[in-house]
Design a protein around this motif. Structure first.
Motif, mmCIF file in Angstrom:
data_model
loop_
_atom_site.group_PDB
_atom_site.id
_atom_site.type_symbol
_atom_site.label_atom_id
_atom_site.label_comp_id
_atom_site.label_asym_id
_atom_site.label_seq_id
_atom_site.Cartn_x
_atom_site.Cartn_y
_atom_site.Cartn_z
ATOM 1 N N TRP A 153 0.382 -0.987 -0.505
ATOM 2 C CA TRP A 153 -0.079 0.190 -0.314
ATOM 3 C C TRP A 153 0.807 1.313 0.189
ATOM 4 N N GLN A 154 2.112 1.311 0.547
ATOM 5 C CA GLN A 154 2.797 2.589 1.023
ATOM 6 C C GLN A 154 3.014 2.989 -1.092
ATOM 7 N N ALA A 155 3.653 1.971 -1.421
ATOM 8 C CA ALA A 155 4.411 1.681 -2.771
ATOM 9 C C ALA A 155 3.707 2.586 -3.259
ATOM 10 N N VAL A 156 1.990 2.629 -2.944
ATOM 11 C CA VAL A 156 1.667 3.422 -4.394
ATOM 12 C C VAL A 156 0.668 4.645 -3.480
ATOM 13 N N ARG A 157 0.499 4.388 -2.418
ATOM 14 C CA ARG A 157 0.167 5.943 -1.854
ATOM 15 C C ARG A 157 0.055 7.015 -2.370
ATOM 16 N N SER A 158 1.742 7.275 -2.727
ATOM 17 C CA SER A 158 0.771 8.594 -3.387
ATOM 18 C C SER A 158 1.140 9.137 -4.212
ATOM 19 N N GLN A 159 0.959 7.808 -4.941
ATOM 20 C CA GLN A 159 0.888 7.797 -6.373
ATOM 21 C C GLN A 159 -0.905 8.468 -6.267
ATOM 22 N N VAL A 160 -1.281 7.127 -5.397
ATOM 23 C CA VAL A 160 -2.890 7.656 -5.150
ATOM 24 C C VAL A 160 -3.740 8.536 -4.729
ATOM 25 N N TYR A 161 -2.670 9.153 -3.837
ATOM 26 C CA TYR A 161 -2.980 11.159 -3.263
ATOM 27 C C TYR A 161 -3.594 11.642 -4.309
ATOM 28 N N LEU A 162 -2.191 11.834 -5.391
ATOM 29 C CA LEU A 162 -2.194 12.718 -6.098
ATOM 30 C C LEU A 162 -3.013 12.836 -7.239
#
Length: 220
Positions: A153-162
């Protein structure tokens, strides 16, 4: 540009935090260049610290570096959205059903509390609700108790946020119309629901966001 100066802790991590915040608040929109010399000056750190911070953000998938072309914030393309949300749908499904089996009463109460805060603060707008939205999913993953799932989850979290910020930018009304109800449903199903219904609901929660953003990108 006027970024907050970095505190003297791990300067690479602090630089990454400040740049990430600036990306999320729109200071650096998708596709914007990130120049080491300018960032080092504004953050009052060395270029080496900025370079390390940008490397951390690249591992999060939030920025992209290319030889002789420098570093830029990732763009929001249909392919990227489709890939990230498809991965997220599978992760969220697993996190939800695992949390259903493992969550403590305190962890279930924390989900309910986040939903209640969403309802109470809906008038504060999409970006504020998005922070609560992501916090809800952080709590679901934490309740799963699966460290490798949390890392995924942490690996995609920032992309999801953006990507979710872009979704709000193009259709805040649509986002606000669904955000509280969808998270309330998830919290209730995790507490006391049917496993298969929860799995489908968790996936659809992600795919509805994917479809909304892809529809905008197609129009653009």
């Amino acid at each position: 540009m006027n970024l907050p100066r970095a505190a003297r802790r791990g300067l690479a991590e602090e630089s990454a935090d400040r740049i990430r915040d600036a990306i999320f608040d729109g200071t650096f929109p998708p596709g914007a260049p990130l120049r080491e010399v300018d960032l080092a000056r504004d953050l009052d750190v060395s270029r080496g610290s900025v370079r390390e911070g940008l490397a951390l953000l690249e591992r999060e998938g939030l920025v992209h570096s290319a030889w002789h072309r420098g570093t830029t914030v990732i763009d929001v393309t249909a392919r990227d959205v489709d890939e990230v949300y498809t991965v997220r749908a599978a992760l969220d499904r697993l996190a939800a059903v695992t949390a259903m089996a493992r969550a403590s009463s305190d962890e279930l109460a924390a989900l309910d509390e986040i939903v209640a805060t969403m309802v109470a603060e809906i008038d504060r707008g999409g970006p504020h609700l998005l922070a609560l939205d992501i916090a809800f999913h952080d709590a679901v993953y934490a309740a799963s108790g699966n460290s490798r799932l949390i890392q995924a989850w942490q690996a995609v979290r920032s992309q999801v946020y953006l990507f979710q910020l872009r979704r709000i930018e193009v259709s805040q009304h649509e986002y606000l119309a669904h955000v509280t109800g969808e998270h309330r449903d998830l919290a209730e199903l995790i507490r006391d629901g049917d496993k298969e219904v929860l799995a489908r609901t968790a996936e659809e929660h992600v795919h509805s966001a994917r479809r909304a953003l892809l529809a905008h990108l197609a129009r653009r």
